[in-house]
Design a protein around this motif. Structure first.
Motif, short mmCIF file in Angstrom:
data_model
loop_
_atom_site.label_atom_id
_atom_site.label_comp_id
_atom_site.label_asym_id
_atom_site.label_seq_id
_atom_site.Cartn_x
_atom_site.Cartn_y
_atom_site.Cartn_z
N GLY A 251 -5.95 67.32 35.20
CA GLY A 251 -6.87 68.44 35.40
C GLY A 251 -6.78 69.00 36.80
O GLY A 251 -6.90 70.20 37.01
N ARG B 193 -5.73 73.35 39.05
CA ARG B 193 -6.25 74.13 40.18
C ARG B 193 -5.17 74.49 41.19
O ARG B 193 -5.38 75.35 42.04
N MET C 45 -19.55 61.08 41.98
CA MET C 45 -18.38 60.64 41.21
C MET C 45 -18.09 59.15 41.45
O MET C 45 -17.82 58.39 40.53
N SER D 28 -5.97 57.71 37.28
CA SER D 28 -7.11 58.58 36.97
C SER D 28 -7.21 58.84 35.48
O SER D 28 -8.31 59.05 34.97
O1 PMV Z 1 -6.11 65.40 37.70
P1 PMV Z 1 -6.35 63.99 37.43
O2 PMV Z 1 -6.36 63.69 35.99
O3 PMV Z 1 -5.43 63.12 38.21
O4 PMV Z 1 -7.83 63.65 37.93
C1 PMV Z 1 -8.24 63.93 39.24
C2 PMV Z 1 -9.50 63.30 39.54
C3 PMV Z 1 -9.96 63.38 40.98
O5 PMV Z 1 -8.89 63.60 41.86
C4 PMV Z 1 -10.60 62.06 41.35
C5 PMV Z 1 -11.01 64.46 41.14
C6 PMV Z 1 -10.52 65.88 41.19
O6 PMV Z 1 -11.20 66.74 40.63
O7 PMV Z 1 -9.49 66.15 41.82
#
Ligand code: PMV
Length: 338
Positions: A149, A153, A250, A200
Motif C-alpha cells: 500500500g 503513494r 499504529m 508488513s
Molecule cells: O506498504 P506496506 O504493505 O509495506 O505497508 C506499509 C506500512 C507502514 O510503512 C508501517 C505504514 C505506511 O503507511 O507506510
C-alpha cells in the motif's frame, strides 16, 4: 528490444496504513498520507526477452546483485505482479529486470514502496500499457494490486493521499501538494540496519487482532482532515503533533496484536526521548515517526537540519543518517542498469 528504466522514491507516512479492509484487492483499512523521500530511491530497468523464464536481479544497498526465484516465498508478490501485468498486455514474452536500492532494505524505510512502485511502472511501460502508466490514478491502482500500500503513494509528486475505498475503482492515490510546496525534511536516524523480523504484509493481517484497531480506525478520519490542512498551510507544529499521534496509535496496534509485533529497540526509545527534550528544552521543532522498523524518521523544516544533525551526533545508538527532501514521484530515466 526496447528497454525502460524508472526511479521511484520511498515515502514516510504522516497518517499510516496498518491493516486492510480487503486482503485480496489490498484495500487499506484507512486512508493514509505521506511525503516522498529524495534520498531513498529504487531504480529498475526492464525489457522483454526471448528467454523461457522471467529473470529478476535485485541489488540492495551495498550488496551484490542476487537473482530472485519465483519459488521463494518472499518474491511471490513480485512474480505475481509480473504475471498479472503480462496478462493485461498483448505480449506473452518473459521479462528481464534489474533493480537496485540506494538505502537499507526492510529496515522500516518503506523499501517496498520504492521497489513495487518502480517495478509496476517499468512493467507497464515494457508491456506497452502506457495509458495505465501515464494516468496516475490508474497507475496507483495497478501498484496497489501488488500488495504494498505504501508503494501506491510513491507514484505521485510530493505529498500524497491513498484513499481507502469499497472496491478496486474507488481506492487510489491523489496528490495533496507537489514536491516544491514546502521545505520539509525527513532525517532517517538508523539505529538498526538489519532485516525486520515481521514483514508488513503479515502485520497487516494481524492488525485486526488488536483490541485497539477499531478505535484507531474511528479516530483516523479526523486526523486525515487535520493532516491535509496542516500540509496545505505548512503548519509544522500541527503536522508534527498529528504525525506522532498517528504513529503511536499504529505502534499500539502492532504491540497489542496477537501475536504482538515489536519493532523498536533501545535506540528508538532514546530518540523519542531526545525529540521530546529538544522541543521542550531547546525550542527545536522536530517530530518523530516510525514505520515497521526500529529506525526513526525525524520530521522538521530544512532550516533546522544542521541543528538536528548536530544533536544526533551525540546519540550513541545511531549508525548513520539519511537526509531527505520532499521528492517527485516515479519518473522515467535513461540511466539503464543493463
Ligand atoms: O506498504 P506496506 O504493505 O509495506 O505497508 C506499509 C506500512 C507502514 O510503512 C508501517 C505504514 C505506511 O503507511 O507506510
Amino acid at each position: 528490444m526496447k528497454k525502460y528504466t524508472v526511479t521511484s522514491p520511498a515515502n514516510i507516512a504522516f497518517i499510516k496504513y496498518w491493516g486492510r479492509s480487503d486482503h485480496k484487492l489490498f484495500i487499506p483499512a484507512n486512508s493514509n498520507i505521506s511525503m516522498n523521500l529524495s534520498s531513498c530511491l529504487t531504480t529498475t530497468t526492464a525489457c522483454l526477452t526471448d528467454s523461457k523464464e522471467d529473470e529478476v536481479l535485485v541489488r540492495f544497498h551495498n550488496q551484490k546483485y542476487q537473482k530472485l526465484s519465483p519459488k521463494d516465498h518472499k518474491s511471490k508478490a513480485l512474480f505475481a505482479q509480473i504475471k498479472r501485468i503480462r496478462k493485461l498486455s498483448k505480449y506473452n514474452k518473459k521479462v528481464k529486470i534489474y533493480s537496485q536500492n540506494n538505502f537499507p532494505a526492510d529496515a522500516g524505510i518503506a523499501s517496498s514502496a520504492s521497489s513495487f512502485s518502480a517495478l509496476t511502472s517499468v512493467l507497464l511501460l515494457t508491456y506497452e500499457l502506457k495509458d495505465l502508466f501515464n494516468n496516475k490514478k490508474e497507475l496507483s491502482k495497478q501498484i496497489r494490486l501488488c500488495g504494498s500500500g505504501s508503494a501506491v503513494r510513491s507514484c505521485m509528486d510530493g505529498f500524497v493521499k491513498f484513499k481507502t475505498g469499497k472496491d478496486h475503482d474507488s481506492s487510489f492515490a491523489t496528490q495533496i501538494a507537489d514536491h516544491n510546496h514546502w521545505d520539509l525534511i525527513d532525517i532517517v536516524a538508523i539505529v538498526d540496519d538489519k532485516k525486520k523480523k515481521v514483514s508488513s504484509s503479515l502485520g497487516h493481517e494481524l492488525a485486526e487482532t488488536s483490541s485497539f484497531f477499531n478505535q484507531r480506525i474511528k479516530d483516523i478520519s479526523k486526523r486525515m482532515k487535520a493532516c491535509e490542512k496542516a500540509i496545505l498551510e505548512k503548519d509544522l507544529k500541527k503536522l508534527g503533533e498529528i504525525t506522532e499521534e498517528d504513529c503511536l496509535s499504529m505502534i499500539s496496534v502492532m504491540m497489542t496484536s496477537k501475536p504482538s509485533v515489536i519493532y523498536w529497540n533501545e535506540g528508538s526509545i532514546s530518540l523519542i526521548n531526545s525529540v521530546y527534550s529538544w522541543r521542550e528544552n531547546d525550542n527545536l521543532p522536530v517530530y518523530f515517526s516510525f514505520d515497521a522498523g526500529a529506525n526513526a524518521h525525524l520530521i522538521t523544516e530544512k532550516k533546522y537540519q544542521t541543528k538536528v544533525l548536530n544533536k544526533l551526533k551525540k546519540n550513541p545508538f545511531i549508525k548513520s543518517t539519511i537526509i531527505n527532501n520532499v521528492d517527485k514521484g516515479t519518473r522515467i530515466t535513461n540511466k539503464h542498469l543493463f
